[in-house]
Design a protein around this motif. Structure first.
Motif, PDB file in Angstrom:
ATOM      1  N   HIS A 134     -10.724   3.428  -1.143  1.00 43.29           N
ATOM      2  CA  HIS A 134      -9.426   2.779  -1.341  1.00 43.29           C
ATOM      3  C   HIS A 134      -8.254   3.739  -1.142  1.00 43.29           C
ATOM      4  O   HIS A 134      -7.214   3.600  -1.777  1.00 43.29           O
ATOM      5  CB  HIS A 134      -9.334   2.158  -2.739  1.00 43.29           C
ATOM      6  CG  HIS A 134     -10.418   1.164  -3.017  1.00 43.29           C
ATOM      7  ND1 HIS A 134     -10.509  -0.029  -2.350  1.00 43.29           N
ATOM      8  CD2 HIS A 134     -11.457   1.213  -3.892  1.00 43.29           C
ATOM      9  CE1 HIS A 134     -11.570  -0.704  -2.801  1.00 43.29           C
ATOM     10  NE2 HIS A 134     -12.163   0.029  -3.726  1.00 43.29           N
ATOM     11  N   LYS A 171       0.850  -1.187   0.000  1.00 47.31           N
ATOM     12  CA  LYS A 171       0.000   0.000   0.000  1.00 47.31           C
ATOM     13  C   LYS A 171       0.886   1.238   0.000  1.00 47.31           C
ATOM     14  O   LYS A 171       1.968   1.234   0.569  1.00 47.31           O
ATOM     15  CB  LYS A 171      -0.902  -0.011   1.235  1.00 47.31           C
ATOM     16  CG  LYS A 171      -1.857  -1.199   1.273  1.00 47.31           C
ATOM     17  CD  LYS A 171      -2.607  -1.249   2.582  1.00 47.31           C
ATOM     18  CE  LYS A 171      -3.503  -2.486   2.645  1.00 47.31           C
ATOM     19  NZ  LYS A 171      -4.169  -2.623   3.953  1.00 47.31           N
ATOM     20  N   ARG A 185      -5.657   3.344  -7.912  1.00 52.36           N
ATOM     21  CA  ARG A 185      -4.979   2.864  -6.719  1.00 52.36           C
ATOM     22  C   ARG A 185      -3.521   2.549  -7.030  1.00 52.36           C
ATOM     23  O   ARG A 185      -3.222   1.767  -7.938  1.00 52.36           O
ATOM     24  CB  ARG A 185      -5.673   1.615  -6.200  1.00 52.36           C
ATOM     25  CG  ARG A 185      -5.181   1.185  -4.822  1.00 52.36           C
ATOM     26  CD  ARG A 185      -5.972   0.008  -4.339  1.00 52.36           C
ATOM     27  NE  ARG A 185      -5.570  -0.393  -3.020  1.00 52.36           N
ATOM     28  CZ  ARG A 185      -6.061  -1.455  -2.392  1.00 52.36           C
ATOM     29  NH1 ARG A 185      -7.000  -2.182  -2.974  1.00 52.36           N
ATOM     30  NH2 ARG A 185      -5.646  -1.774  -1.191  1.00 52.36           N
ATOM     31  N   THR A 238      -5.291   5.111   1.236  1.00 52.58           N
ATOM     32  CA  THR A 238      -4.488   4.710   2.398  1.00 52.58           C
ATOM     33  C   THR A 238      -3.548   5.852   2.753  1.00 52.58           C
ATOM     34  O   THR A 238      -2.966   6.498   1.878  1.00 52.58           O
ATOM     35  CB  THR A 238      -3.668   3.445   2.098  1.00 52.58           C
ATOM     36  OG1 THR A 238      -2.886   3.653   0.923  1.00 52.58           O
ATOM     37  CG2 THR A 238      -4.567   2.238   1.895  1.00 52.58           C
ATOM     38  N   GLU A 241      -6.543   2.724   6.601  1.00 54.26           N
ATOM     39  CA  GLU A 241      -7.483   2.600   5.490  1.00 54.26           C
ATOM     40  C   GLU A 241      -8.530   3.707   5.577  1.00 54.26           C
ATOM     41  O   GLU A 241      -9.130   3.943   6.621  1.00 54.26           O
ATOM     42  CB  GLU A 241      -8.172   1.227   5.547  1.00 54.26           C
ATOM     43  CG  GLU A 241      -7.230   0.047   5.374  1.00 54.26           C
ATOM     44  CD  GLU A 241      -6.875  -0.196   3.925  1.00 54.26           C
ATOM     45  OE1 GLU A 241      -7.490   0.443   3.045  1.00 54.26           O
ATOM     46  OE2 GLU A 241      -5.989  -1.023   3.665  1.00 54.26           O
TER      47      GLU A 241
END
Length: 488
Positions: free
Chosen positions: A63, A42, A110, A65, A59
């Motif tokens: 989506h 991540k 992402r 992070t 989180e």
């Protein structure tokens, strides 16, 4: 059952079975997605650092992070009433105020970074003196790879064996054995670095080979002195206990000699020697993990150099001139007179080196005193160069023979060719390094032309080919007699 009969199906029951199948499919797809996500790291939405560097991520919806440090900075900026949130984005670089409602329509793809494969943990090996080879066995193994230099191999074998006896014995009684650091002196290409590399293969201990030319005093551009220990720590897989029993080879040690007639601060010469004094003697030093210099972003660990064996090596150019001056101080007249050219062609001149000669070269006495074992390596003569070509386990000629053997071609060298190669290497005066350059030069055409013809079965390199007056002897697979003077 008649044709007018109907089958009644409970609609609720049908919907439940359909929803169960959908949930099952969703569960399968989520498990596959989780499995796929496990292969990637991540990335923080604000600072763009991966999880392996920034730490565990928080989180967020959609989506997103965020690392804990960026989240903490955002909270700090919000709780501080003196800040104007409307100007926060423009006034402080690196800090962003998140408005999740604005991100709903402009969510970036992402970001993913593939995780590095975790290395398998190696079993920790503890030093056992019974497993250490004795000096004559260490020298016998060195003989398989290094030609000549008998005194140097014997001195290294004894010093390494005694060092690990000292480490293994520890403090069994009141007698404390001092550390035996070594200083190797020899011309370029005589095998100083190769001896240490070969020793690393034989001994199952961490070994770091570093260069003294890049070292500078702390605070100046270049590597700090502690970087030599950090390389050993990396060689020991960051195991401090194992690194404290390793070997450090510092090459080109003559490059940190005192600069003569210098009006500026000698940050890469005498200052480096003074900074290495406690390192050689044995002390606890703070070492950066995975870096060459200390800074706020690099973690530090403490390493005790008391049981680390230091081997220093250098060519020490012009040291022979200093030795000649000292040996030629006798009177030039009378019965004890010596000719001026007495030591001009003495190949053993370096073996007559003393501590006073090294001090005159530019090494400070405190530094030399911490290297009690001083030995020299001979310059290579013609016979030694011929042996280097063919005798060691990984000799240069054996490497080329293996390369041509993959093409099913046999490669041979006659004695005249080996002598011609050695004579050319002597002219270059760069030791064993010249052999590779010479062979690369005349093997270029052979390595290029041989794969063209499948009928060639054997090639013999002759002296005439090395000297440029003839060609190699080529033998075809269908012939029992070689075709003389046939060039490639």
């Amino acid at each position: 059952m008649s044709g007018n009969d109907f089958i009644i199906v409970d609609s609720e029951e049908h919907e439940e079975s359909a929803s169960a199948e959908e949930k099952k499919d969703v569960a399968v797809s989520e498990s596959e997605k989780d499995k796929q996500d496990d292969e990637y790291e991540k990335v923080c939405f604000m600072c763009h650092r991966p999880e392996s560097i920034a730490g565990k991520m928080i989180e967020m919806p959609n989506h997103i992070t965020i690392c804990q440090s960026c989240m903490q900075r955002s909270f700090d900026s919000m709780t501080n009433g003196s800040l104007d949130f409307s100007k926060l984005m423009n006034s402080i670089p690196g800090i962003q105020f998140l408005n999740l409602s604005d991100l709903e329509n402009a969510i970036p793809k992402r970001q993913k970074i593939k995780k590095k494969k975790e290395a398998k943990e190696k079993p920790v090996k503890k030093l056992n003196i019974r497993d250490m080879p004795v000096p004559h066995k260490i020298k016998a193994r060195l003989d398989e790879y290094v030609v000549g230099q008998e005194h140097a191999k014997k001195a290294m074998s004894v010093a390494v064996y005694n060092h690990y006896k000292r480490v293994a014995s520890g403090t069994l009684d009141d007698i404390e054995i001092e550390k035996s650091n070594m200083l190797m002196i020899g011309p370029t290409g005589s095998g100083k670095t190769y001896l240490v590399k070969t020793l690393a293969k034989l001994l199952d201990v961490p070994l770091a080979i570093t260069d003294a030319t890049s070292l500078t005093e702390a605070g100046y551009i270049g590597d700090d002195i502690e970087s030599v220990v950090s390389k050993l720590l990396a060689a020991a897989d960051n195991d401090v206990e194992r690194a404290e029993q390793g070997i450090i080879f510092i090459d080109e040690i003559d490059k940190i000699a005192k600069k003569r007639n210098s009006s500026q601060r000698d940050v890469s010469g005498e200052s480096v020697q003074q900074g290495m004094l406690k390192l050689l003697e044995g002390s606890e030093v703070e070492v950066p993990v995975g870096a060459n210099s200390k800074n706020a972003m690099v973690p530090l660990t403490t390493v005790n150099t008391k049981n680390i064996l230091f081997i220093c090596g250098g060519a020490f150019p012009d040291l022979d001139i200093i030795i000649k001056e000292r040996l030629s101080k006798k009177t030039s007249m009378g019965f004890n007179a010596e000719l001026k050219d007495t030591y001009e062609k003495d190949r053993e001149l370096l073996s007559k080196v003393t501590v006073e000669d090294l001090r005159k070269f530019g090494m400070i006495p405190e530094f030399i005193g911490r290297l009690p074992i001083i030995f020299t390596l001979r310059g290579l003569d013609k016979d030694m160069l011929v042996k280097i070509l063919k005798e060691p386990r990984n000799a240069i000629l054996k490497q080329y023979q293996k390369l041509l053997a993959l093409d099913e071609v046999s490669l041979d060298f006659d004695e005249g060719a080996l002598e011609a190669i050695a004579e050319k290497a002597m002219e270059k005066d760069t030791g064993a390094r010249a052999l590779r350059a010479i062979i690369e030069e005349f093997m270029l055409d052979i390595m290029y032309e041989i794969p063209k013809d499948d009928n060639i079965g054997q090639v013999t390199i002759t002296r005439e080919y090395i000297e440029g007056t003839g060609g190699p002897v080529i033998q075809l697979r269908s012939q029992s007699v070689p075709l003389l003077n046939q060039t490639v």
